[in-house]
Design a protein around this motif. Structure first.
Motif: not given
Ligand SMILES: [Fe+2]
Ligand SMILES: [Fe+2]
Length: 138
Positions: A69-80, A89-92
Motif C-alpha cells: 500500500k505504501v509503495g502504491k501511494k508513492l507510485i501514484s504520487e510519482i505518476s502525478d 527523482i527524490p520521490k523515486i
C-alpha cells in the motif's frame, strides 16, 4: 521447487535496476514501464502468493500487504509529478528505498515460509496464475 521464487526475484531485480537507472541518469521517462511491472507484480503476489501464508505467518503476510500500500501511494504520487519537477527523482529514490526494504523481507523471510507450505503442484499453479496475469496486463 524454485521456479516461482526465481520468477519473483527476477521481477525484483528488473524493477530495482530500472529505478536505479532513472536515479543515476536523472531521467524518469521510463517510470510508466516500471509502474506497469510493479502493478502486475504486486497484484499477483496479493492475489496468488501472500494468501498461502495466512496460516503460517499472518503478521508477516499483513505487513507485506501494508508495504505494498505504501509503495502504491508513492507510485501514484510519482505518476502525478511532472518529470521536470525537482521532486520527481527524490520521490523515486524514496520508492526505491521502500521497495528494497520490502524485497529484502520478502526474499528472506516470506520466501522461506512459503517454501515450507507450498508443494510443487501449488507452486506450479501460482506460476501459471502469474503468467496469465502478465499476459493479460502487460
Ligand atoms: Fe515481490
Ligand atoms: Fe511484494
Amino acid at each position: 521447487m524454485a521456479e516461482l521464487f526465481n520468477m519473483l526475484k527476477q521481477d525484483h531485480q528488473e524493477v530495482t535496476d530500472m529505478l536505479e537507472q532513472a536515479i543515476e541518469s536523472k531521467d524518469p521517462s521510463q517510470f510508466p514501464k516500471v509502474k506497469k511491472m510493479l502493478d502486475v507484480h504486486m497484484e499477483g503476489e496479493e492475489k496468488f502468493f501472500y494468501p498461502i501464508l495466512r496460516n503460517k505467518d499472518k503478521e508477516g503476510m499483513l505487513e507485506a500487504y501494508e508495504e505494498h500500500k505504501v509503495g502504491k501511494k508513492l507510485i501514484s504520487e510519482i505518476s502525478d509529478t511532472e518529470s521536470g519537477n525537482e521532486t520527481c527523482i527524490p520521490k523515486i529514490k524514496v520508492l526505491k528505498d521502500v521497495l528494497e526494504h520490502h524485497i529484502e523481507e520478502e526474499e528472506s523471510e516470506i520466501f522461506d515460509e512459503a517454501r515450507e507450505v507450498l508443494n510443487d503442484q501449488q507452486e506450479q499453479k501460482i506460476v501459471q496464475q502469474f503468467e496469465e496475469l502478465k499476459s493479460q496486463k502487460m
